[in-house]
Structure formats: structure tokens, C-alpha cells
Scaffold this motif. Structure first.
Motif, short mmCIF file in Angstrom:
data_model
loop_
_atom_site.label_atom_id
_atom_site.label_comp_id
_atom_site.label_asym_id
_atom_site.label_seq_id
_atom_site.Cartn_x
_atom_site.Cartn_y
_atom_site.Cartn_z
N GLU A 159 72.60 46.61 140.34
CA GLU A 159 71.35 45.87 140.14
C GLU A 159 71.57 44.73 139.16
O GLU A 159 71.15 43.59 139.41
CB GLU A 159 70.26 46.81 139.62
CG GLU A 159 68.97 46.09 139.28
CD GLU A 159 67.96 47.01 138.59
OE1 GLU A 159 68.36 48.13 138.20
OE2 GLU A 159 66.80 46.60 138.43
N GLU A 160 72.22 45.05 138.06
CA GLU A 160 72.43 44.03 137.03
C GLU A 160 73.23 42.85 137.58
O GLU A 160 72.91 41.69 137.35
CB GLU A 160 73.16 44.67 135.84
CG GLU A 160 73.10 43.84 134.58
CD GLU A 160 73.62 44.64 133.38
OE1 GLU A 160 73.84 44.04 132.32
OE2 GLU A 160 73.81 45.86 133.53
N GLN A 161 74.26 43.21 138.35
CA GLN A 161 75.10 42.16 138.92
C GLN A 161 74.31 41.27 139.89
O GLN A 161 74.44 40.04 139.88
CB GLN A 161 76.29 42.81 139.65
CG GLN A 161 77.39 41.84 139.99
CD GLN A 161 78.59 42.55 140.60
OE1 GLN A 161 78.65 43.79 140.59
NE2 GLN A 161 79.52 41.79 141.15
N LEU A 162 73.48 41.90 140.70
CA LEU A 162 72.69 41.12 141.66
C LEU A 162 71.64 40.27 140.95
O LEU A 162 71.40 39.12 141.33
CB LEU A 162 72.00 42.06 142.66
CG LEU A 162 72.86 42.53 143.82
CD1 LEU A 162 72.04 43.36 144.78
CD2 LEU A 162 73.48 41.33 144.55
N LEU A 163 71.03 40.84 139.91
CA LEU A 163 70.03 40.06 139.17
C LEU A 163 70.68 38.85 138.51
O LEU A 163 70.10 37.76 138.48
CB LEU A 163 69.35 40.94 138.12
CG LEU A 163 68.26 41.87 138.64
CD1 LEU A 163 67.75 42.77 137.54
CD2 LEU A 163 67.12 41.06 139.25
N GLU A 164 71.87 39.06 138.02
CA GLU A 164 72.58 37.95 137.38
C GLU A 164 72.86 36.85 138.40
O GLU A 164 72.62 35.66 138.15
CB GLU A 164 73.87 38.49 136.75
CG GLU A 164 74.38 37.68 135.58
CD GLU A 164 75.29 36.55 136.03
OE1 GLU A 164 75.44 35.59 135.28
OE2 GLU A 164 75.84 36.65 137.17
N ALA A 165 73.34 37.26 139.58
CA ALA A 165 73.63 36.29 140.63
C ALA A 165 72.34 35.61 141.09
O ALA A 165 72.34 34.41 141.42
CB ALA A 165 74.32 36.97 141.80
N HIS A 166 71.25 36.37 141.10
CA HIS A 166 69.97 35.82 141.56
C HIS A 166 69.44 34.77 140.61
O HIS A 166 68.93 33.73 141.02
CB HIS A 166 68.96 36.95 141.72
CG HIS A 166 67.65 36.50 142.30
ND1 HIS A 166 66.61 36.08 141.54
CD2 HIS A 166 67.24 36.39 143.59
CE1 HIS A 166 65.60 35.74 142.33
NE2 HIS A 166 65.95 35.93 143.58
N SER A 167 69.59 35.03 139.32
CA SER A 167 69.08 34.07 138.34
C SER A 167 69.88 32.78 138.40
O SER A 167 69.40 31.72 138.01
CB SER A 167 69.17 34.67 136.94
OG SER A 167 70.52 34.76 136.54
N ARG A 168 71.10 32.87 138.87
CA ARG A 168 71.97 31.70 138.97
C ARG A 168 71.57 30.82 140.16
O ARG A 168 71.82 29.62 140.15
CB ARG A 168 73.41 32.19 139.13
CG ARG A 168 74.49 31.25 138.68
CD ARG A 168 75.83 31.90 138.94
NE ARG A 168 76.14 32.98 138.01
CZ ARG A 168 76.59 32.79 136.76
NH1 ARG A 168 76.75 31.57 136.32
NH2 ARG A 168 76.85 33.80 135.99
#
Lengths: 226, 226
Positions: free
Chosen positions: B216-225
DNA sequence: CCTATCGAATTGTTGAACAATCGTACAAGC
DNA sequence: GCTTGTACGATTGTTCAACAATTCGATAGG
């Protein structure tokens, strides 16, 4: 109660104001009637009279049917029509399978410690028991278990729980209601809540699983009798 | 061979072939295209051209839209139209909230010890990794996690999981795919499965929760980018 | 540059029409 | 007596065409 008997009642409510998303509105009208038991499981929902009474076209009504069918509230038999779902024994098992997972998981891993609504539901259930109000006990009991899942703070899990509880109401309506069914479970709920607030989540979850197994067994027994 | 023996087979074929419920058929056509990424998140699904292409009327197409909207695959904006859902950061959090509950609960309380499909999914994931096939890894990974929930033997929980995984595919399609995303998680899955089969369900569930939090954290990070 | 208004385009909803299917009743055959 | 064949009425499945409601964009004016 059959369709014909509630038609006047439906007509009265549908003269009210305009609404966006007419299909969803029609679905909620029917859903309410079914939840309240005014449309019993097995009742046929004919398109023609319902269109006339709700004041919507057949196309719109069919959108409403599609919505309710996805919620397992009505069952569609191709070329035969739409009927209020009559839960089978397998449906009851499936409902309790879902409830055991959802409710015990909620007690085990919930992040929200807000249990005000749970205490309130238990208080309402006890008041209803003292008044001898069976519908009141049923409603308060459902509020308690919905509140448990609400601890997850997940919209989708809550929606799933709401749907399953709606199916539970169908189960109750499809068999002769035992007035004493809910009463003994009220104190079980209180014990589960106490255990949860004491911090022993595993024990609370185990109690919940046990509770649900007993209730399932009792309902299955009553169902086989009907 | 007697009649009774071939009746189930006949029934199975007839539900496949017949096109009754055209709306559901149209919904599955669109769902497949969206899952495959041929219809990207944010794409507008205009009624007029789609009717012409699918060969169905606007009414039937709208029934299909209602089905897909309920699955969160498309989003309906009143008087504006229907769009392929573009998952938000909150959607990603909600998806993983559901997955944490569903998958860890399945590992903790599942009654079915049949893990063949899980081993097969891991094998497929490793083969895909060796071939450098990103879609293969993604698909096998989803099979593994779907298989975990399948341990519950609950149709409704499985349906919910399938729906959430469909939303996961939307998440992947809505951001630039990192070719290395899935690779490190394959061995995590294997460890989870080993722990589960060793009988330590609590530990397996805890590993799963940890796994899902990291993803989840990894996807959220990519999403914010993006 | 901002705001207001108008018009084209698309969606929301309806009513009517036709095809497909089901239930029933009744006759025919064993 | 029981099953099989056949017509008929009723209901559902699907489509079509039309109109109302709303949004978006462009254009004019301040």
C-alpha cells in the motif's frame, strides 16, 4: 402479505417530490418494503402494477430490479419475473460464514476504539426486551453487529455487512418468528463488548464466533422445520 | 449414460451459451476491456458509440453501466456520463483496508486446508519473473491472493475480493507501471504460505498484514508522484 | 480579464412496440 | 391414468424514437 395489499401504501408515498436517479429511488422504495416484511419472501413483483403505482416506466423499474438483484434482495428468473428472495439453508450458511469472518476480523484488527454506538445498541436491546418488543430487539441486535463491523472504518466492508443483514431480515421473515429468539443473545453481546474493551481481542473474536455458530444452528433448525 | 447423468452438464452449457440477460453480457464485455487496460482510467464511455459497437440499445447498455458502477469499475456522474474509474489515494487506502481484513481473516479462520492453487500461483509467478513477464507476475500474484480468500469457501467474500482485485488493476493502469513492482513480493508470498502450512496461522496473518502495508505504501507513494 | 448568456451535445426518462418465453388448458395417443 | 402435442393468453426481454433536463463551451459584453 402480497403485492396487491401494499400497492395503495406505495402509491401514497410516491406522489411526493421529484428525485434524481429515479431507478435508485424506486429500488429504495421496494427495499424498504421488503425489509419491513410487507413484501414477504417468495412474493412476485409484477412489472405492470408496480410501474403504475410508483409512477415510473418499465425501463426505470427494471433498473431498480437490477440493483436489488445484485443485493440478493430479489431473485430474477428469466422470462418468469422477479421475486422476493426466499433464503435457502445454504444461504443461511453463507450468511453466517460471511458474518463470522467480518465480525471476528473486525474485533481482532479494528483500529477504531469508539464503542459508544455499541453500548447504545445494547441499551436499546435491553429496553426492547423489557417492553417485550420483538422488532425492537431485532433492530437493536442488528445495530450492535453492524456497529462491530463499523469499527473497521471501511465503506466496502460496511456495505457488505449491511447487505448481509438485509438478507438476515429476509431469513427472519421467511420463517415463523420465535419471540424468544433474540432475548438470550443480548447478554452475549454485552460480554463480547466487555471482553473487547478489556483489550483481549482474540477472546472477544472467539466469543463472537461461538455466538454466531449458535445462532446459525438455531436458525437452520427452525428453517428445516418450515 | 442415463438422462440424470448428463442433466448437470446440459445445464452448465446452457447458462454459458444463452444470451438472456444481455445487460450482464454487455457488462462483462466492458469489464474485460477495462481489466485488460484497453479502456484506461478516466476514459469516457459515451452511450451512443458503445451502443452501436456492442449492438445493444441504450437501455440495455445502461443496465450494464449500473452493474459496473456497483462494482466501482466505472463512475457515473449525473448528466455528465460514465467514466472508467480513476482510483484516488483514498480508494487505494480503502482497497488495502479491505484486503488486510479479508486476507488475514482468511488465513486465521479458514476451514479449508487445500493450498494446491496457492503453490501453483507462486510457481507461475516465479516462471513469469524468470521470463521477465510483468503481466504474468501481476496475474499470478493476484491469483495467489485470490486463492487465499478462496480458502474461506464463501461466495460473497470471494466476490468482494474479485471486485477489489479488479480495482487493483485499475490502480496499476492509472499510474506508470514499475516493472520491478511485483518481483520482491513473490518470495514474501512463499514465506506466508510456508508459515500457514506450518500451522502458525496468527504469524501467517501478521506477515500478510505487513506485506499489504508495504505494498500500500509503495503504491501510495507512486500515486502521489503521478 | 471576468462574467453572463445562449446553443449544441449528451444524458435521464418515458411510452410504445415487437419478439421470446412460460403457464395453462385441452385434446390425442399409449 | 398418464404422458405427449398444441394452441392461446399473459408476462417478460429488448429495442426504438422522442422529449425533458442538464452540462459544456463559445461568444458577447462589461
Amino acid at each position: 402479505m402480497t403485492l396487491d395489499e401494499i400497492l395503495p401504501d406505495l402509491r401514497r408515498q410516491s406522489v411526493d417530490a421529484r428525485h434524481t436517479e429515479t431507478g435508485l429511488w424506486a429500488a429504495s422504495m421496494l427495499r424498504d418494503r421488503i425489509s419491513a416484511g410487507q413484501l414477504a419472501p417468495g412474493a412476485k413483483l409484477s412489472e405492470e402494477p408496480l410501474c403504475e403505482v410508483l409512477g415510473v416506466s418499465r425501463n426505470t423499474l427494471r433498473e431498480a430490479f437490477a440493483t436489488l438483484a445484485r443485493e440478493h434482495v430479489v431473485t430474477r428468473i428469466p422470462n418468469r419475473g422477479v421475486f422476493v428472495t426466499r433464503p435457502t439453508a445454504d444461504d443461511i450458511r453463507e450468511i453466517y460464514r460471511v458474518r463470522r469472518f467480518l465480525e471476528s476480523a473486525a474485533l481482532t484488527w479494528s483500529t477504531s476504539p469508539r464503542t459508544d454506538a455499541l453500548h447504545a445498541a445494547i441499551a436499546r436491546a435491553r429496553a426492547a426486551r423489557d417492553n417485550g418488543s420483538v422488532p425492537g430487539m431485532a433492530s437493536a441486535n442488528q445495530d450492535f453487529h453492524a456497529g462491530v463491523v463499523a469499527l473497521t472504518r471501511s465503506d466496502r466492508l460496511n456495505a457488505q455487512m449491511m447487505q448481509v443483514l438485509a438478507e438476515m431480515r429476509l431469513v427472519f421473515h421467511s420463517m415463523v418468528a420465535n419471540p424468544l429468539f433474540h432475548a438470550p443473545y443480548i447478554d452475549d453481546n454485552a460480554v463480547i463488548l466487555d471482553t473487547f474493551e478489556a483489550g483481549d481481542r482474540q477472546a472477544a473474536a472467539a466469543l463472537m464466533v461461538d455466538y454466531l455458530r449458535r445462532a446459525e444452528e438455531q436458525l437452520l433448525e427452525a428453517h428445516s422445520r418450515a
